[in-house]
Design a protein around this motif. Structure first.
Motif, short mmCIF file in Angstrom:
data_model
loop_
_atom_site.label_atom_id
_atom_site.label_comp_id
_atom_site.label_asym_id
_atom_site.label_seq_id
_atom_site.Cartn_x
_atom_site.Cartn_y
_atom_site.Cartn_z
N HIS A 100 0.83 -1.21 0.00
CA HIS A 100 0.00 0.00 0.00
C HIS A 100 0.86 1.26 0.00
N SER A 101 1.91 1.27 0.80
CA SER A 101 2.75 2.47 0.84
C SER A 101 3.50 2.64 -0.48
N ARG A 102 3.94 1.53 -1.08
CA ARG A 102 4.62 1.60 -2.38
C ARG A 102 3.66 2.12 -3.44
N ASN A 103 2.41 1.66 -3.43
CA ASN A 103 1.42 2.14 -4.40
C ASN A 103 1.09 3.61 -4.17
N ALA A 104 1.07 4.03 -2.90
CA ALA A 104 0.79 5.44 -2.61
C ALA A 104 1.91 6.33 -3.15
N ARG A 105 3.16 5.92 -2.97
CA ARG A 105 4.29 6.70 -3.49
C ARG A 105 4.24 6.76 -5.02
N LEU A 106 3.92 5.64 -5.66
CA LEU A 106 3.83 5.61 -7.12
C LEU A 106 2.70 6.52 -7.60
N SER A 107 1.56 6.46 -6.94
CA SER A 107 0.42 7.31 -7.33
C SER A 107 0.77 8.79 -7.18
N THR A 108 1.49 9.12 -6.11
CA THR A 108 1.90 10.51 -5.89
C THR A 108 2.84 10.97 -7.00
N ARG A 109 3.79 10.13 -7.37
CA ARG A 109 4.72 10.50 -8.45
C ARG A 109 4.00 10.65 -9.79
N VAL A 110 3.06 9.75 -10.08
CA VAL A 110 2.32 9.83 -11.34
C VAL A 110 1.46 11.09 -11.36
N ALA A 111 0.82 11.41 -10.23
CA ALA A 111 -0.02 12.62 -10.17
C ALA A 111 0.83 13.87 -10.35
N TYR A 112 2.00 13.89 -9.73
CA TYR A 112 2.90 15.04 -9.88
C TYR A 112 3.37 15.17 -11.32
N TRP A 113 3.72 14.06 -11.95
CA TRP A 113 4.15 14.06 -13.35
C TRP A 113 3.01 14.56 -14.25
N ALA A 114 1.78 14.06 -14.01
CA ALA A 114 0.63 14.48 -14.83
C ALA A 114 0.34 15.97 -14.66
N ARG A 124 2.56 18.35 -13.87
CA ARG A 124 3.60 19.12 -14.58
C ARG A 124 3.36 19.06 -16.08
N ARG A 125 2.99 17.91 -16.58
CA ARG A 125 2.74 17.76 -18.02
C ARG A 125 1.55 18.61 -18.45
N ALA A 126 0.48 18.59 -17.67
CA ALA A 126 -0.69 19.39 -18.00
C ALA A 126 -0.34 20.89 -17.96
N HIS A 127 0.43 21.28 -16.98
CA HIS A 127 0.82 22.68 -16.87
C HIS A 127 1.70 23.10 -18.04
N ARG A 128 2.58 22.20 -18.52
CA ARG A 128 3.47 22.50 -19.62
C ARG A 128 2.66 22.68 -20.92
#
Length: 86
Positions: free
Chosen positions: A63-77, A79-83
């Motif tokens: 669960h903690s590994r999935n939470a970290r992955l979800s956070t990274r994907v959301a941050y990446w998305a 930044r991409r949307a903002h760009r």
């Protein structure tokens, strides 16, 4: 009840033992079976407890590994949307 037959070696000579062997029946396993069974049951319960504890630990790590992955994907998305909005 389990009975075991043994030879009573009360005679002094082998030939007399062979010719006059007396068989004595006594219950050996009837007293030890419940204790052995309880010990095996307790060991099985302990293995189940260990397995459940291990599964719980692995689940928390997953669960903690999935939470970290979800956070990274959301941050990446984000930044991409903002760009692409700029």
């Amino acid at each position: 009840m389990t009975t075991t037959l043994t030879i009573d070696h009360g005679m002094p000579h082998r030939s007399e033992i062979r010719n006059n062997a007396r068989f004595v029946a006594f219950a050996t396993l009837c007293n030890k079976e419940p204790i052995t069974m309880l010990m095996h049951e307790e060991l099985a319960r302990e293995r189940i407890r260990d397995m459940l504890q291990s599964a719980s630990t692995q689940r928390e790590a997953r669960h903690s590994r999935n939470a970290r992955l979800s956070t990274r994907v959301a941050y990446w998305a984000q930044r991409r949307a903002h760009r692409f909005d700029s």
